[in-house]
Design an enzyme around this catalytic site. Sequence first.
Site, PDB file in Angstrom:
ATOM      1  CE  LYS A   1      -4.527  -1.288  -1.799  1.00  0.00           C
ATOM      2  NZ  LYS A   1      -4.194  -0.716   0.139  1.00  0.00           N
TER       3      LYS A   1
ATOM      4  CB  SER B   1      -1.769   2.766  -3.029  1.00  0.00           C
ATOM      5  OG  SER B   1      -3.110   3.919  -3.669  1.00  0.00           O
ATOM      6  N   GLY B   2      -5.728   3.066  -3.374  1.00  0.00           N
ATOM      7  CA  GLY B   2      -6.830   3.231  -3.649  1.00  0.00           C
ATOM      8  C   GLY B   2      -6.484   4.659  -4.361  1.00  0.00           C
TER       9      GLY B   2
ATOM     10  CG  ASP C   1      -1.396   1.445   1.884  1.00  0.00           C
ATOM     11  OD1 ASP C   1      -2.431   1.569   0.508  1.00  0.00           O
ATOM     12  OD2 ASP C   1      -1.521   1.750   2.273  1.00  0.00           O
ATOM     13  CG  MET C   2       2.130   5.187  -1.647  1.00  0.00           C
ATOM     14  SD  MET C   2       3.005   4.363  -2.581  1.00  0.00           S
ATOM     15  CE  MET C   2       4.627   5.837  -2.605  1.00  0.00           C
ATOM     16  CG  ASP C   3      -2.175   7.352   0.824  1.00  0.00           C
ATOM     17  OD1 ASP C   3      -1.119   7.322  -0.111  1.00  0.00           O
ATOM     18  OD2 ASP C   3      -2.434   8.309   0.617  1.00  0.00           O
TER      19      ASP C   3
ATOM     20  CG  ASP D   1      -1.978   2.236   7.057  1.00  0.00           C
ATOM     21  OD1 ASP D   1      -2.138   2.180   5.070  1.00  0.00           O
ATOM     22  OD2 ASP D   1      -1.958   3.520   6.952  1.00  0.00           O
TER      23      ASP D   1
ATOM     24  CG  ASN E   1      -7.726   0.756   1.523  1.00  0.00           C
ATOM     25  OD1 ASN E   1      -7.152   0.386   2.231  1.00  0.00           O
ATOM     26  ND2 ASN E   1      -7.644   1.537   0.866  1.00  0.00           N
TER      27      ASN E   1
END
Length: 272
Positions: free
Chosen positions: A198, A49-50, A14-16, A221, A224
Amino acid sequence: MNPNPNNIKLVAVDMDGTFARSDYTYDIPRFKAALSRMKKAGCQFVVASGNQYYQLRSHFPGYYNELSFIAENGALVKDKEELVFSANISKEAITSVLDLCKKHPEVQNVMCGLKSAYCQRGTVSEEFFELTNIYYHKLQWVDDFEQVEDQILKFAPTVPVEKTAYYCDLFREKLAELLVPTSSGHGSVDLIIPNCHKASGLKKLVQRWGITPKQCAAFGDGGNDLEMLAYCGFGYAMENASDNVKEVADYVCPSNDDDGVLVTLDQLFPIG
């Protein structure tokens, strides 16, 4: 069981709040070195990621074509630069979302298409548009969502933080079988096609590359990320992750601001 780097053929992040620090930086030289070692081990790196694809790839300038992407919470999947999958929300679902949001004007909605994302004039502020532009590098003002000609991947409504659970329940009830809500927290909700997340994106790449879920490691984290962490043989929750994410994960690694993903990659794919 501790993961054997010889067996890991896919790492998804995931990114954020996961790969990126809070200021949206990461240690580029350290990551490039880890990526080189992963390639030698025959391991693919996937950004899941979203966020919009164009925004995600901008964080890997000059080498994004070496990575694969699951963007828009599984609504868009790319193997390097080749499009593997793109969701296509039905006209019925689009109309249902727009009608529902009209009844709840405090919901600030973004319509996410294959070509661009869109905000409708008169329904959101300039400030909201500018903030959204951080996550959607291709973002346009339109006069009417219903006049947009694009393949729609998902909707990304922002709701009052304290009402996130209320709106998730409302969306789940009113959009039953058409779209399902998934929340990454802070009032951010994604409305996506059922069973499009995902993990479903990862499954497409796993099948494409002839590997198994047991050969995959994932880092996340937020809510999602749950399906992805459960799907992969080795699921890592960040130290800053919510409790429900840590419960699903197999391991907890240092926080995003302590470079937890890179710390773990250095352990999984050691130098030398």
